[in-house]
Design an enzyme around this catalytic site. Structure first.
Site, mmCIF file in Angstrom:
data_model
loop_
_atom_site.group_PDB
_atom_site.id
_atom_site.type_symbol
_atom_site.label_atom_id
_atom_site.label_comp_id
_atom_site.label_asym_id
_atom_site.label_seq_id
_atom_site.Cartn_x
_atom_site.Cartn_y
_atom_site.Cartn_z
ATOM 1 N N CYS A 45 -7.431 9.311 -1.225
ATOM 2 C CA CYS A 45 -7.064 7.910 -1.016
ATOM 3 C C CYS A 45 -7.846 7.381 0.176
ATOM 4 O O CYS A 45 -7.841 7.988 1.251
ATOM 5 C CB CYS A 45 -5.566 7.786 -0.771
ATOM 6 S SG CYS A 45 -5.032 6.112 -0.280
ATOM 7 N N CYS A 74 -1.166 5.240 -4.749
ATOM 8 C CA CYS A 74 -1.066 6.459 -3.956
ATOM 9 C C CYS A 74 0.392 6.684 -3.582
ATOM 10 O O CYS A 74 1.062 5.784 -3.073
ATOM 11 C CB CYS A 74 -1.925 6.333 -2.700
ATOM 12 S SG CYS A 74 -1.701 7.686 -1.515
ATOM 13 N N CYS A 84 0.938 6.252 0.556
ATOM 14 C CA CYS A 84 0.872 4.984 1.284
ATOM 15 C C CYS A 84 1.031 3.751 0.405
ATOM 16 O O CYS A 84 1.080 2.629 0.923
ATOM 17 C CB CYS A 84 -0.442 4.896 2.057
ATOM 18 S SG CYS A 84 -1.909 4.750 1.008
ATOM 19 N N CYS A 136 -7.957 5.439 -14.740
ATOM 20 C CA CYS A 136 -9.087 4.544 -14.514
ATOM 21 C C CYS A 136 -8.953 3.986 -13.100
ATOM 22 O O CYS A 136 -8.086 3.149 -12.825
ATOM 23 C CB CYS A 136 -9.063 3.425 -15.558
ATOM 24 S SG CYS A 136 -10.505 2.347 -15.530
#
Length: 205
Positions: A82, A131, A134, A154
């Site tokens: 991330c 994510c 976060c 995707c």
């Protein structure tokens, strides 16, 4: 003869509030409950350390142009993370060419690394991926991927960072050297502190 009731009965009306909620869900975006993410950052900090595109994608649920992302044709071995918090998301071994114009993966680095939510933006139903650490927007999940999962994550390049396998090996070697030094010069089994794990070993995430 019985006289037929000439009064017309209007069909039951749908409450205006219900119609309004449906339209909002259909055309404005994701339907999800409030969630406190394990990791959080101020918007001021994110605007300073992220590029405009990274901020737009991860914080405003934007989408980068197809075939123009940094990682669309990326082929190095390692882990995709991330870009906001650094959490590991995908292994390079699960990346495949979907010809969609965005990086695509058929599996996660581990269960729970990504959170899913219904997305009704643009008048269609999709599954948004964020994510789990976060809450950064990543992209969407589709059921047209390859075996064995049949999934296609995707993902926007702008939402990703990358840690190469060589960096993983260096981190592992550094940790082993530190542990050796803390143990008085040798680990159990008599290996000297100057000897570290072979380069090329991958860190388990």
């Amino acid at each position: 003869m019985h006289r037929e009731d000439s009064r017309r009965r209007d069909p039951p009306s749908i409450p205006y509030f219900t119609v309004r909620i449906f339209v909002l869900l259909l055309f404005t975006g994701t339907c999800r409950t409030k969630k406190t993410w394990p990791v959080s950052f101020s918007q001021e900090e994110l605007k300073q350390r992220l590029t405009p595109m990274q901020y737009h994608v991860t914080q405003e649920r934007g989408t980068e142009s197809a075939f123009r992302g940094e990682f669309t044709d990326h082929k190095e071995d390692g882990t995709y993370t991330c870009v906001v918090c650094g959490a590991p998301l995908f292994k390079s071994g699960t990346k495949f060419n979907s010809r969609s114009g965005w990086p695509s993966f058929f599996d996660l680095v581990k269960d729970g690394s990504v959170t899913l939510a219904d997305d009704f933006s643009h008048g269609i139903h999709r599954v948004e991926t964020t994510c789990s650490q976060c809450g950064a927007h990543l992209g969407h999940l589709f059921d047209d991927g390859p075996r064995p999962t049949g999934k296609r994550y995707c993902i926007n390049s702008a939402s990703l960072g990358f840690q190469g396998s060589e960096a993983d090996a260096v981190a592992t070697d550094t940790a082993a050297t530190t542990e050796d030094g803390a143990g008085g010069g040798a680990k159990a089994g008599g290996r000297p502190a100057s000897t570290v794990a072979p380069a090329g070993g991958k860190k388990e995430l």
